[in-house]
Enzyme design. Structure first.
Site, mmCIF file in Angstrom:
data_model
loop_
_atom_site.group_PDB
_atom_site.id
_atom_site.type_symbol
_atom_site.label_atom_id
_atom_site.label_comp_id
_atom_site.label_asym_id
_atom_site.label_seq_id
_atom_site.Cartn_x
_atom_site.Cartn_y
_atom_site.Cartn_z
ATOM 1 N N ILE A 1 0.843 -1.202 0.000
ATOM 2 C CA ILE A 1 0.000 0.000 0.000
ATOM 3 C C ILE A 1 0.875 1.247 0.000
ATOM 4 O O ILE A 1 0.540 2.256 -0.623
ATOM 5 C CB ILE A 1 -0.954 -0.005 1.201
ATOM 6 C CG1 ILE A 1 -1.776 -1.294 1.216
ATOM 7 C CG2 ILE A 1 -1.899 1.198 1.142
ATOM 8 C CD1 ILE A 1 -2.628 -1.477 2.453
ATOM 9 N N ASP B 1 12.253 2.548 4.558
ATOM 10 C CA ASP B 1 11.782 1.167 4.434
ATOM 11 C C ASP B 1 12.983 0.243 4.635
ATOM 12 O O ASP B 1 14.010 0.411 3.986
ATOM 13 C CB ASP B 1 11.153 0.944 3.051
ATOM 14 C CG ASP B 1 10.360 -0.341 2.957
ATOM 15 O OD1 ASP B 1 10.906 -1.409 3.309
ATOM 16 O OD2 ASP B 1 9.192 -0.298 2.516
ATOM 17 N N SER C 1 -6.554 -0.887 10.526
ATOM 18 C CA SER C 1 -7.165 -2.080 9.947
ATOM 19 C C SER C 1 -8.538 -2.315 10.537
ATOM 20 O O SER C 1 -8.811 -1.968 11.694
ATOM 21 C CB SER C 1 -6.268 -3.290 10.224
ATOM 22 O OG SER C 1 -6.937 -4.496 9.962
ATOM 23 N N TYR D 1 -1.647 -9.286 15.389
ATOM 24 C CA TYR D 1 -1.580 -8.185 14.422
ATOM 25 C C TYR D 1 -2.654 -7.148 14.716
ATOM 26 O O TYR D 1 -2.389 -5.942 14.785
ATOM 27 C CB TYR D 1 -1.745 -8.723 13.000
ATOM 28 C CG TYR D 1 -2.106 -7.665 11.989
ATOM 29 C CD1 TYR D 1 -1.176 -6.721 11.574
ATOM 30 C CD2 TYR D 1 -3.400 -7.595 11.460
ATOM 31 C CE1 TYR D 1 -1.507 -5.727 10.666
ATOM 32 C CE2 TYR D 1 -3.740 -6.609 10.550
ATOM 33 C CZ TYR D 1 -2.791 -5.681 10.152
ATOM 34 O OH TYR D 1 -3.141 -4.700 9.262
ATOM 35 N N LYS E 1 -2.563 -2.985 15.993
ATOM 36 C CA LYS E 1 -3.247 -1.863 15.348
ATOM 37 C C LYS E 1 -4.130 -1.121 16.347
ATOM 38 O O LYS E 1 -4.170 0.122 16.357
ATOM 39 C CB LYS E 1 -4.082 -2.365 14.167
ATOM 40 C CG LYS E 1 -3.245 -2.820 12.979
ATOM 41 C CD LYS E 1 -2.370 -1.708 12.442
ATOM 42 C CE LYS E 1 -1.572 -2.107 11.230
ATOM 43 N NZ LYS E 1 -0.667 -1.030 10.774
ATOM 44 N N LEU F 1 -5.249 -13.804 0.960
ATOM 45 C CA LEU F 1 -5.934 -14.615 -0.041
ATOM 46 C C LEU F 1 -5.493 -14.324 -1.471
ATOM 47 O O LEU F 1 -5.092 -15.236 -2.209
ATOM 48 C CB LEU F 1 -7.451 -14.409 0.086
ATOM 49 C CG LEU F 1 -8.306 -15.053 -1.014
ATOM 50 C CD1 LEU F 1 -8.148 -16.565 -1.020
ATOM 51 C CD2 LEU F 1 -9.772 -14.643 -0.849
#
Length: 340
Positions: free
Chosen positions: A12, A31, A124, A149, A153, A199
């Site tokens: 993203i 990064d 998220s 995770y 967040k 997925l």
């Protein structure tokens, strides 16, 4: 205006860097390349005709982060620097807490010291846990997420709320549902390192023959076809929302702490099997799959109410599931051409 984009060569992050550059912002990327590749930087320049500044280091090294702020007049930050795999987070909880929270705190220390505002947090829909009703809006009560995770967040959001209140800063929390797809140029896209945890990249690799079969984690959920339902949104649409949210913060005249919270989704849910069938139809390929036991940390259903983002940011998702999945296959062809 210089915007710090942490994790800016990631999935993203790289798409958001493109949109920022196309809208006239200067971009500074940090990064550590743990979940990205250096060639993405070159491809961003090819897409936009502009080269962002790049620093390849770990944000947990505070002394290096300080050097970036010393070298550039940072006007805001979009923070993508986080590990994001639900399944992996259950196996490596300490790594997730350390990486996702320490890096955030280090950035906020620089913001506090230098009196900088305009911070956008990559959050998220996992912060909602398994919501009691659909669609999920921003007033839906938060539940303790089932995955580590998701917990990072939710903790990150609480840290930022306290920071905005105490130091009178402007912050936007963007709660993504399930970003998918690749840039129309097919030069940037989701690049899973190792076995994919999400997925669509697993579907992509199965179609390409990299994986023998797609594992579908459970078909006994309380949904029409027994597979979990998510809200899949095109990644370029998500990237554009970041620019809109940043512009809103920068134009906000308030001298008090500001916390904007927005869901980013399509407002429509699709099951795992529906995504598989849509990919097959969009790209004229067959996806072999097998049903496996449920995966720890997964919820049954989640899709967004996006009215607030449409009203306050003048933003909405514009790309269909099928078109998004078509760009995924074009991205895979590009990777094949690179022997990646």
């Amino acid at each position: 205006m210089a915007i710090l984009v942490t994790g800016g060569l990631g999935y993203i992050g790289s798409h958001t860097v493109v949109e920022l550059l196309n809208n006239g912002f200067e971009v500074v990327i940090v990064d550590d390349l743990s979940h990205s590749e250096k060639f993405i930087l070159k491809n961003i320049e090819e897409i936009t005709g502009k080269k962002p500044v790049f620093y390849p280091f770990d944000l947990k090294r505070k002394e290096l982060l300080t050097q970036v702020f010393d070298a550039h007049p940072i006007d805001g930050c979009i923070n993508f620097a986080a590990y994001k795999a639900v399944g992996e987070s259950q196996e490596r909880p300490v790594d997730y807490y350390e990486n996702n929270l320490f890096s955030l705190i280090n950035i906020l220390q620089e913001f506090k010291t230098r009196n900088i505002s305009n911070f956008i947090f990559s959050s998220s829909c996992t912060v909602y846990g398994q919501a009691d009703k659909m669609p999920i809006d921003e007033d839906t009560p938060l539940k303790m997420p089932e995955s580590v995770y998701g917990k990072t967040k939710q903790m990150g959001e609480e840290i930022l709320k306290d920071f905005a209140k105490a130091h009178k800063r402007k912050i936007s929390l963007l709660r993504y549902f399930n970003p998918i797809g690749a840039h129309p140029s097919a030069k940037i896209g989701e690049l899973p390192i190792g076995v994919p945890n999400n997925l669509v990249p697993y579907v992509m690799q199965t179609a390409a023959g990299v994986r023998e079969k797609l594992n579908i984690w459970g078909n006994d959920y309380d949904t029409e076809d027994g597979t979990p339902i998510r809200d899949y949104i095109y990644v370029v649409d998500v990237a554009k929302a970041h620019v809109a949210a940043l512009q809103k913060l920068m134009n906000d005249p308030s001298e008090e702490g500001v916390i904007d919270i927005y869901n980013l989704g399509t407002g429509k849910g699709s099951s795992v099997l529906e995504v598989v069938k849509a990919f097959e139809a969009a790209n004229n390929v067959e996806i072999p799959y097998q049903i496996c036991n449920r995966r720890e940390g997964d919820i049954t259903i989640a899709y967004a109410n996006v009215d607030k983002a449409q009203k306050e940011l003048n933003w909405k998702s514009e790309t269909s599931l099928e078109e998004s999945l078509r760009t995924v296959w074009e991205w895979q062809k590009y990777l094949n051409s690179r022997n990646f």
